[in-house]
Every structure is written in structure tokens, then in C-alpha cells.
Write an enzyme that holds these catalytic residues in place. Structure first.
Site: not given
Ligand code: GLA
Length: 382
Positions: A174, A128, A223
Site C-alpha cells: 500500500d 486510505s 488479516y
Molecule cells: C492489505 C495490506 C497489504 C497486502 C494486502 C494483501 O492491503 O495492507 O500489505 O498484504 O492487504 O495483498
């Protein structure tokens, strides 16, 4: 299609109608988990769940933000150095885009009013945030009467906003998918360019999302940790990015020199990058069973090597694996919570999805949200 109450809300809140409306889709990550910022390939799909942004210029030099269904109007002067926090933190996305436009040398309005609407669940790993960034970029460019740049540039502006002004070191998956999406086609991204192309999803297949509604409290930190681990593994292996390396016996020898956790991260990323190419080849040959096996293999690799799955996500994949009509399933997006995507044939029905929901609820506290998806067009002005 416009959101039913967007314009009406705008007029009620700001006392005049919006002059522009933009819409951008969420996305699923079809395969290619954490390959994007490692210079690899990824396959995504824009989905028929959207974020809408209605906007108009104002002459105050300030900006105001409101969401359909929300209570407050957040007012902010874009020149304030501090970042909005707490309940107002979400405006970092549109504000980040406003800053990002200047970084790309593009005109933008001095002051503006915005209403945001969405039918895309936040926190489900369906991006989103990228959809909000892209819809904002289009709306602000239209307000400034700036020619709309190409989709590649739009995706870069939106990613830059997220990296630089929100502070998430995400890759291009994304924003690239939300910008380039097309109905019925997957978006293949070679993240090195980045270069974008489209891969038709064969007829008779459907995508579903099973959203655990669990968000790991440390998800953003996790992350960033994985991002750092990958860069560190690449440094120790003497390459710029992990996807410079190919799977095979020579890789095994090189990986043996790494600390255990970095060895696992690197193996996942390098093999997952390779898997994306194999999925595309299988789709193009119509070998759908092979696609499914590769999707399950991707999940196992995320779970065991990248270690970004959760028991809830694993339960869903396990339950889906035994359902008639399910071709493949895997966690989608960053991981550490969020959602599983499933690829099914047309024999899989909402009644089958309900069986999975109920079985899941016997092991976890509540039923997952189920969304049947269509692959949709990318971001646009309406
Ligand atoms: C999130 C990040 C993407 C990618 C995915 C994992 O969605 O925003 O850029 O790294 O995780 O593939």
C-alpha cells in the site's frame, strides 16, 4: 490539484492558513494477493482518489486533528503513551507517522495542526490509511524543513507507522504503491528489497472498482491470522518466507507434509507470486487476454486457497466475467470484504457497470459503489 475546501476549512478551524499541503493517492492491488509480507512480488496502481493533509506548526507542543466534513477537533499530546481509541482511533495513523519519523532519525515539528480531506472511500480496500500516512509524512517533514527523503524511505516510514503504531502487520504494497505511483504505469514491487519498478499499462484499458461496502467485523483479526498462518507454514517448510519456494512437483511433495489449512495458504502465496511475474510478462507482450485469465485465476486462488473472499466479492467477479468488455476481475487488497477491481477495454461503459450493479443487488442487500479509475501519480507536496 488541491481539495476544494481544505484551506478554507483549515483557516476556519484554526484561525490561520495552513503552511503546507500534501496529497497521496489510494491504490488498487492489480495482482499479488498477500504476497508482500511473504517476500514475493506484487503489482499495484496508484489511483486518482486521494487523501490531502493541510498542516501548520503551532507553539503549544500539542497536535490537533480535524477532517473536512467532520465535527470535532481531536487534540492530543504526542508524548501520551496511551493510544487514541473509539472515534479518535483514526489519529493513530498521523500520530504513528510522527513517531515513525523520529525512529528514522528525521526532524519533525513539536506541535502542529492538521486538516485531512479525502475523496477515497475508507474501508473499501483502497488503502486510505496508507495515503493518510504518506501525506502526513510529507506534510510533517515540510513543516520541520527537513529534506524530503527518497520514495523508498517515505514508503518505509509509512509502513513502520502502520506496523508499529497502528498495529497492523501489513506488507509494503500500500505505502510503496502510493509513494511510487505514476500516471499510466503499474508499480511492481519485489518485496524482498523492497525494489520498485514501473510497468506501463497498455493503452485502451481501464480500471474499475466495485465496492461491496461490506467490511467483515473481524477483518483486522483475520488479516493477522493469515499473516501468522503464512509465517507458520514457512517455518514448517524450513524457509524464511514462503516466496523462497517455487511452484512445481517438488513443492507438491513438500506441501503434503503441512496441515490442510496451511497447505492451502502456502500454495496460494507461492503460486500467486509466480502469477505476478506472468502478468508482467503478458502485459509487456501485449497479451491482454492472458492478463485477464491470470486475474480471474488469482481471484479463484484467493477464494479457494487463501479463503479471504466473501460471497459478495465472488458474486461481483462472477457477474463481471460474463460482461462484454471485461478482461479480468478479482478481489483487491486484504479481502474479507472490500472491493473487486476489474480491468476492461474501452467498450465497457458506465451502462455496463450499472447492469452489474443491478444484478448484484438482486442477490445482496444493496448496490455496490462503482468507481472508474485512472492510474495516477504518487504522493507529493502541493
Ligand atoms: C492489505 C495490506 C497489504 C497486502 C494486502 C494483501 O492491503 O495492507 O500489505 O498484504 O492487504 O495483498
Amino acid at each position: 490539484m488541491e481539495h476544494p475546501s481544505l484551506q478554507e476549512t483549515f483557516t476556519r478551524v484554526y484561525g490561520r492558513p495552513a503552511t503546507v499541503v500534501a496529497r497521496a493517492p489510494g491504490r488498487i492491488e492489480f495482482v499479488g494477493n498477500h504476497t508482500d509480507y511473504n517476500g514475493g512480488e506484487v503489482l499495484g496502481a496508484a489511483i486518482d482518489r486521494f487523501v490531502w493533509v493541510a498542516a501548520a506548526e503551532n507553539d503549544t507542543g500539542r497536535c490537533r486533528f480535524h477532517t473536512v466534513g467532520g465535527e470535532n477537533v481531536v487534540e492530543w499530546s504526542p508524548e501520551i503513551a496511551a493510544r487514541p481509541a473509539g472515534d479518535e482511533a483514526w489519529i493513530n495513523y498521523p500520530l504513528g507517522v510522527w513517531h515513525s519519523l523520529a525512529d528514522f532519525g528525521l526532524a519533525r515539528p513539536a506541535g502542529f495542526d492538521v486538516v485531512v480531506a479525502a475523496d477515497l472511500p475508507a474501508g473499501a480496500g483502497l488503502s486510505s490509511s496508507a495515503a493518510l500516512e504518506l501525506a502526513t509524512a510529507l506534510a510533517l517533514l515540510a513543516l520541520a524543513r527537513t529534506a524530503i527523503p527518497g520514495k523508498d524511505v517515505l514508503a518505509k516510514i509509512a509502513r513502520h507507522a502502520e506496523n508499529r503504531y497502528v498495529g497492523v502487520p501489513c506488507g509494503i504494497l500500500d505505502q510503496g504503491t502510493s509513494a511510487h505511483g505514476e500516471a499510466g504505469r503499474l508499480v511492481r514491487i519485489d518485496c524482498r528489497g523492497p525494489r520498485f519498478s514501473l510497468v506501463p499499462l497498455p493503452a485502451g484499458l481501464t480500471l474499475w472498482v466495485f465496492n461491496t461496502r461490506e467490511k467483515h467485523a473481524l477483518v483486522d483479526g483475520m488479516y493477522a491470522t493469515r499473516h501468522r498462518e503464512c509465517l507458520e507454514a514457512a517455518r514448517l517448510l524450513g524457509v524464511e518466507l514462503l516466496c523462497d519456494l517455487q511452484p512445481g512437483p517438488a513443492l507438491d511433495t513438500r506441501l503434503a507434509a503441512l496441515p490442510e489449512n496451511l497447505r492451502r495458504r502456502a500454495r496460494h502465496v507461492i503460486e500467486e507470486h509466480d502469477r505476478v511475474g506472468r502478468v508482467v510478462a503478458a502485459l509487456q507482450r501485449g497479451e491482454i487476454r492472458t492478463v485477464g485469465e491470470l486475474l480471474f485465476a488469482s481471484h479463484a486462488s484467493s477464494r479457494d486457497l487463501f479463503e479471504n473472499s466473501t460471497p459478495a466479492l465472488d458474486t461481483l467477479v462472477e457477474l463481471l466475467r460474463t460482461q462484454r468488455g471485461v478482461i479480468g476481475a478479482r478481489l483487491t487488497g486484504g479481502g474479507f470484504g472490500g472491493a473487486v477491481m476489474a480491468l476492461t477495454d474501452d467498450s465497457f461503459t458506465p451502462a455496463d457497470a450499472a447492469i452489474v450493479q443491478r444484478a448484484y443487488a438482486t442477490r445482496h442487500s444493496r448496490e455496490p459503489e462503482v468507481i472508474k479509475l485512472a492510474v495516477a501519480d504518487g504522493a507529493c507536496l502541493l
